[in-house]
Design a protein around this motif. Structure first.
Motif, PDB file in Angstrom:
ATOM      1  N   TYR A 150     -12.585  42.327 -36.830  1.00 31.31           N
ATOM      2  CA  TYR A 150     -11.697  42.387 -36.059  1.00 31.31           C
ATOM      3  C   TYR A 150     -11.823  43.642 -35.553  1.00 31.31           C
ATOM      4  O   TYR A 150     -13.435  44.856 -35.873  1.00 31.31           O
ATOM      5  CB  TYR A 150     -10.481  42.205 -37.535  1.00 31.31           C
ATOM      6  CG  TYR A 150     -10.186  43.213 -37.652  1.00 31.31           C
ATOM      7  CD1 TYR A 150      -8.249  43.168 -37.079  1.00 31.31           C
ATOM      8  CD2 TYR A 150      -9.317  45.099 -37.953  1.00 31.31           C
ATOM      9  CE1 TYR A 150      -7.237  44.114 -37.114  1.00 31.31           C
ATOM     10  CE2 TYR A 150      -8.313  45.891 -37.309  1.00 31.31           C
ATOM     11  CZ  TYR A 150      -7.266  44.993 -36.900  1.00 31.31           C
ATOM     12  OH  TYR A 150      -6.095  45.802 -36.807  1.00 31.31           O
ATOM     13  N   THR A 151     -11.356  44.441 -34.798  1.00 24.90           N
ATOM     14  CA  THR A 151     -11.559  45.310 -34.293  1.00 24.90           C
ATOM     15  C   THR A 151     -10.323  46.550 -34.046  1.00 24.90           C
ATOM     16  O   THR A 151     -10.021  47.419 -34.645  1.00 24.90           O
ATOM     17  CB  THR A 151     -12.330  45.512 -32.641  1.00 24.90           C
ATOM     18  OG1 THR A 151     -11.563  44.904 -31.963  1.00 24.90           O
ATOM     19  CG2 THR A 151     -13.308  45.396 -32.885  1.00 24.90           C
ATOM     20  N   SER A 152      -9.205  45.920 -33.616  1.00 25.30           N
ATOM     21  CA  SER A 152      -8.232  46.628 -33.225  1.00 25.30           C
ATOM     22  C   SER A 152      -6.971  45.981 -33.800  1.00 25.30           C
ATOM     23  O   SER A 152      -7.238  44.838 -33.411  1.00 25.30           O
ATOM     24  CB  SER A 152      -8.324  47.952 -32.312  1.00 25.30           C
ATOM     25  OG  SER A 152      -8.198  46.524 -30.849  1.00 25.30           O
ATOM     26  N   PRO A 153      -5.741  46.371 -33.248  1.00 22.83           N
ATOM     27  CA  PRO A 153      -4.786  45.244 -34.011  1.00 22.83           C
ATOM     28  C   PRO A 153      -4.744  44.326 -31.991  1.00 22.83           C
ATOM     29  O   PRO A 153      -4.369  44.909 -31.185  1.00 22.83           O
ATOM     30  CB  PRO A 153      -3.426  46.130 -33.654  1.00 22.83           C
ATOM     31  CG  PRO A 153      -4.216  47.074 -34.493  1.00 22.83           C
ATOM     32  CD  PRO A 153      -5.836  46.961 -34.025  1.00 22.83           C
ATOM     33  N   ILE A 154      -4.422  43.613 -32.254  1.00 21.37           N
ATOM     34  CA  ILE A 154      -4.484  42.511 -31.117  1.00 21.37           C
ATOM     35  C   ILE A 154      -2.682  41.999 -30.923  1.00 21.37           C
ATOM     36  O   ILE A 154      -2.053  41.465 -31.877  1.00 21.37           O
ATOM     37  CB  ILE A 154      -4.853  40.849 -31.241  1.00 21.37           C
ATOM     38  CG1 ILE A 154      -5.996  41.179 -30.962  1.00 21.37           C
ATOM     39  CG2 ILE A 154      -4.552  40.270 -29.239  1.00 21.37           C
ATOM     40  CD1 ILE A 154      -7.111  40.262 -31.307  1.00 21.37           C
ATOM     41  N   TYR A 155      -2.094  42.654 -29.455  1.00 21.94           N
ATOM     42  CA  TYR A 155      -0.603  42.370 -29.567  1.00 21.94           C
ATOM     43  C   TYR A 155      -0.622  40.924 -28.115  1.00 21.94           C
ATOM     44  O   TYR A 155      -1.326  41.076 -27.372  1.00 21.94           O
ATOM     45  CB  TYR A 155      -0.112  43.411 -28.678  1.00 21.94           C
ATOM     46  CG  TYR A 155       0.212  44.627 -30.067  1.00 21.94           C
ATOM     47  CD1 TYR A 155       1.112  44.474 -30.737  1.00 21.94           C
ATOM     48  CD2 TYR A 155      -0.782  45.764 -29.838  1.00 21.94           C
ATOM     49  CE1 TYR A 155       1.680  45.692 -31.443  1.00 21.94           C
ATOM     50  CE2 TYR A 155      -0.479  46.843 -31.106  1.00 21.94           C
ATOM     51  CZ  TYR A 155       0.520  45.824 -31.581  1.00 21.94           C
ATOM     52  OH  TYR A 155       0.340  47.875 -32.680  1.00 21.94           O
ATOM     53  N   ASN A 196       4.397  42.367 -27.079  1.00 20.94           N
ATOM     54  CA  ASN A 196       4.668  43.785 -28.124  1.00 20.94           C
ATOM     55  C   ASN A 196       5.082  42.507 -29.244  1.00 20.94           C
ATOM     56  O   ASN A 196       5.862  43.226 -30.170  1.00 20.94           O
ATOM     57  CB  ASN A 196       4.714  44.611 -27.692  1.00 20.94           C
ATOM     58  CG  ASN A 196       4.136  45.404 -27.196  1.00 20.94           C
ATOM     59  OD1 ASN A 196       2.562  45.114 -26.878  1.00 20.94           O
ATOM     60  ND2 ASN A 196       4.413  46.212 -26.151  1.00 20.94           N
ATOM     61  N   ILE A 255      -3.810  51.008 -41.081  1.00 20.21           N
ATOM     62  CA  ILE A 255      -3.761  50.716 -39.683  1.00 20.21           C
ATOM     63  C   ILE A 255      -2.547  50.282 -39.703  1.00 20.21           C
ATOM     64  O   ILE A 255      -1.577  50.206 -38.233  1.00 20.21           O
ATOM     65  CB  ILE A 255      -4.565  49.430 -39.833  1.00 20.21           C
ATOM     66  CG1 ILE A 255      -6.097  50.131 -40.413  1.00 20.21           C
ATOM     67  CG2 ILE A 255      -4.666  48.653 -39.038  1.00 20.21           C
ATOM     68  CD1 ILE A 255      -6.531  48.871 -40.204  1.00 20.21           C
ATOM     69  N   ASP A 277      -3.137  42.208 -36.998  1.00 20.19           N
ATOM     70  CA  ASP A 277      -3.866  43.538 -37.431  1.00 20.19           C
ATOM     71  C   ASP A 277      -4.051  43.150 -39.375  1.00 20.19           C
ATOM     72  O   ASP A 277      -4.183  42.006 -39.154  1.00 20.19           O
ATOM     73  CB  ASP A 277      -2.845  44.263 -37.678  1.00 20.19           C
ATOM     74  CG  ASP A 277      -1.517  44.074 -38.656  1.00 20.19           C
ATOM     75  OD1 ASP A 277      -1.377  43.124 -39.101  1.00 20.19           O
ATOM     76  OD2 ASP A 277      -0.563  45.102 -38.099  1.00 20.19           O
ATOM     77  N   LYS A 278      -4.601  44.029 -39.548  1.00 19.85           N
ATOM     78  CA  LYS A 278      -5.336  43.807 -41.438  1.00 19.85           C
ATOM     79  C   LYS A 278      -4.448  43.037 -42.069  1.00 19.85           C
ATOM     80  O   LYS A 278      -4.118  42.165 -42.983  1.00 19.85           O
ATOM     81  CB  LYS A 278      -6.485  44.803 -41.290  1.00 19.85           C
ATOM     82  CG  LYS A 278      -7.674  44.495 -40.815  1.00 19.85           C
ATOM     83  CD  LYS A 278      -8.435  45.448 -41.373  1.00 19.85           C
ATOM     84  CE  LYS A 278      -9.504  45.146 -41.432  1.00 19.85           C
ATOM     85  NZ  LYS A 278     -11.039  45.619 -42.066  1.00 19.85           N
ATOM     86  N   GLU A 302      -6.004  51.753 -46.756  1.00 16.94           N
ATOM     87  CA  GLU A 302      -7.029  51.253 -45.127  1.00 16.94           C
ATOM     88  C   GLU A 302      -6.013  50.731 -44.590  1.00 16.94           C
ATOM     89  O   GLU A 302      -5.282  51.351 -43.809  1.00 16.94           O
ATOM     90  CB  GLU A 302      -7.993  50.684 -45.098  1.00 16.94           C
ATOM     91  CG  GLU A 302      -8.902  51.084 -44.176  1.00 16.94           C
ATOM     92  CD  GLU A 302      -9.829  49.917 -43.911  1.00 16.94           C
ATOM     93  OE1 GLU A 302     -10.199  49.888 -42.691  1.00 16.94           O
ATOM     94  OE2 GLU A 302     -10.239  49.063 -44.980  1.00 16.94           O
ATOM     95  N   ASN A 329      -0.361  51.731 -35.753  1.00 19.76           N
ATOM     96  CA  ASN A 329       0.911  51.031 -34.590  1.00 19.76           C
ATOM     97  C   ASN A 329       1.460  51.199 -34.017  1.00 19.76           C
ATOM     98  O   ASN A 329       2.429  51.229 -34.908  1.00 19.76           O
ATOM     99  CB  ASN A 329      -0.373  49.226 -34.399  1.00 19.76           C
ATOM    100  CG  ASN A 329      -0.148  48.785 -35.669  1.00 19.76           C
ATOM    101  OD1 ASN A 329       0.753  48.836 -35.761  1.00 19.76           O
ATOM    102  ND2 ASN A 329      -1.255  48.618 -36.329  1.00 19.76           N
TER     103      ASN A 329
END
Lengths: 467, 102
Positions: free
Chosen positions: A33-38, A42, A463, A47-48, A459, A467
């Protein structure tokens, strides 16, 4: 459907394996995981927050399958369709936790709840089961149309379906507190209120829970409720974030009423399933409380953290409580738990598990339920808001009342004299059920003794909200 | 002369939705209650379509297809349950459903 009746256990094995393997992509997504994927313009996000909730839903379904195997085989139930319908419902829950537009979340909610209408009437010849199913169905579709009308009003105001576009349109046109948006929020809250069975939308829950097969009841009280809460959290914070002070007050009232009424009625129950139904209504009040306060204070991160933590711990301990009810009502052959005198002596393992689950539901340290209540009270009292503190006091009183009926079951199964001694009758505790018991009891203990594992949720919810 | 604007359609759909809602509250026959639900869902469809026409975009009309599909799926499930009850007690009234109490 095509397999001969004797080899139906292949279906169960296949469903169990499939559910377990579906955890693998989640682990990979989590690790990379790095960042939310849309995706899909959208309307769908990974996301986490959604990964954690998907993991929760998959685990709940896995445990429900384990609960079901022997139960479904023991009677004239349709087996193949049973697993198929539960898996459909799981898919709906997974869609809800990732959805970011009105249509996706609606399809997710419906996909999660429509199979449950059928499953709650799975005992075809039983009048109670039919009655529970039709009540659940009529109120379920009523709630769907309320939610949808709320959605159509939102679309009529903004001309958008994606949450981020709707909320930015509402903010830029300063419509966040207009009567139509409030009406839409009320419609959505009352529609989802049916799914999470909060007062005054709870009337179906005890009847449906009593009529449905027990594994289905466990699933309804855990996964369906969690789906409703996830949808509520997403909608309130992503769409109605600007009008928090209005829906906050409504939710505070609902939450206080839910805790109190659920508890007071649960005190008078002698049927363990109805008792758990009312207890889960009152627990829903606790889960709702931090969200309600976060609407008033605007500190959504803390509210989401407390609610999701409570939701996760509640899911496992409530599944465990239904497991113990299943074991004892099978053995005692009675749906009145006052007649369960001394059954725990027959199987000390089951007795200990039952005591742990019910004490955890009551919030006794060092069990998980204690940490869940602690987080909720911290969020309520830490809000430094008179309404939050008042709700905290109501919750504290209710936690004490709840102890009475949770402790009563433990007292009956350990200390009361057996009504009729039947030494011949074997206490049935099949291996799949043992797995469920041990797994849920482990989670209950670990979450109470090492609550640090939940700190990462703080955390995660940041996140989610960032977003 | 009158000009039929979007507001007219929105008012009509609000009226339809209210009729469905109150019908749901006061009628006792499961089938009639079911028709009330359909009325409410169609009021939703009307709102989506008129808003979609108003904004000159297609999103709302696509939403209607999803609502129709979900409504059809719910009809299947609901009628199955109603038939299964009807077999037991030859009545579709929810008044006879009073086994569970408390």
């Amino acid at each position: 459907m095509i397999l001969p009746r004797k080899s139906k256990y292949y279906v169960a094995a296949f469903a169990l394996l499939g559910t377990l393997f579906s955890l693998a992509p989640l682990v990979i997504q989590w690790a990379n995981y790095t960042s939310p994927i849309y995706a899909f313009e959208n309307s769908f996000v990974v996301d986490k927050f959604s990964i954690i909730l998907k993991g929760l839903f998959i685990l709940i379904t896995y445990l429900t399958f384990l609960l079901s195997i022997n139960f479904i085989e023991s009677d004239k139930y349709y087996q193949g369709e049973y697993y198929y319908l539960l898996l459909s419902s799981l898919l709906g829950a997974l869609i809800v936790s990732s959805s970011r537009d009105l249509l996706t979340i609606f399809i997710g909610i419906e996909l999660a709840s429509t199979p449950m209408f059928l499953l709650s009437g799975w005992k075809k010849g039983d009048r109670k089961s039919n009655e529970g199913a039709i009540k659940f169905f009529l109120l379920g579709v009523l709630s769907a149309s309320l939610i949808l009308y709320g959605f159509s009003l939102l679309y009529g105001l903004s001309g958008k379906l994606v949450f981020s576009e709707i909320s930015s349109h509402l903010l830029s046109a300063s419509l966040a507190n207009s009567p139509v948006v409030l009406l839409s929020a009320i419609l959505v809250i009352s529609g989802i209120g049916f799914k999470i069975s909060v007062v005054p939308f709870h009337s179906w829950a005890p009847d449906t829970y009593e009529g449905a097969p027990l594994p289905v009841t466990a699933y309804l009280s855990v996964s369906s409720k969690a789906t409703g809460f996830v949808a509520l959290i997403i909608l309130l914070t992503k769409v109605f974030a600007g009008s928090g002070s209005s829906w906050g007050i409504i939710l505070v009232i609902i939450s206080g009423l839910t805790m109190t009424l659920g508890n007071l009625v649960a005190l008078q129950q002698n049927n363990p399933v109805r008792l758990l139904a009312y207890s889960s209504i009152s627990q829903a009040g606790f889960i709702l409380a931090p969200i309600a306060i976060s609407g008033i204070t605007g500190d959504y991160q803390d509210g989401i953290f407390a609610s999701v933590t409570y939701l996760i711990i509640y899911a496992f301990m409530n599944l465990g409580a239904f497991l113990s009810v299943h074991l004892f009502s099978n053995y005692a052959g009675s749906t009145n738990f006052y007649e369960w005198g001394g059954v725990a002596r027959k199987s000390p393992l089951a007795g200990v598990l039952t005591t742990v689950f019910f004490f955890s539901l009551a919030g006794i340290p060092p069990l998980g339920g204690w940490f869940a209540k602690f987080v909720v009270f911290r969020s309520l009292l830490g809000s430094a808001n008179s309404i939050g503190i008042a709700l905290g006091v109501v919750g504290a009183i209710n936690a004490v009342i709840a102890l009475v009926y949770y402790a009563r079951i433990s007292k009956v199964i350990w200390m009361d004299e057996p009504k009729s001694i039947n030494e011949e009758k074997i206490f049935q505790f099949e291996n799949p059920l043992k797995v469920v018991g041990v797994f849920t009891v482990l989670i209950t203990f670990v979450s109470g003794i090492f609550p640090g594992i939940f700190s990462y949720l703080g955390e995660v919810s940041s996140i989610f909200f960032g977003n | 002369m009158f000009e039929v604007t979007t507001d007219w359609y929105l008012t009509l759909s609000a009226i339809l939705f209210s009729i469905g809602f109150f019908g749901m509250m006061i009628r006792k026959n499961a089938l009639i209650m079911f028709m009330c639900i359909e009325l409410m869902l169609n009021a939703v469809n009307l709102t989506f379509i008129s808003a979609s026409k108003h904004f000159g975009q297609i999103d709302g009309q696509i939403a209607v297809f999803f609502v129709l599909v979900v409504a059809a799926a719910e009809v299947v499930v609901g009628l199955a349950i109603i038939v299964s009850i009807f077999r037991k007690q030859s009545s579709a009234s929810v008044d006879v459903l009073n086994v569970s109490r408390g």
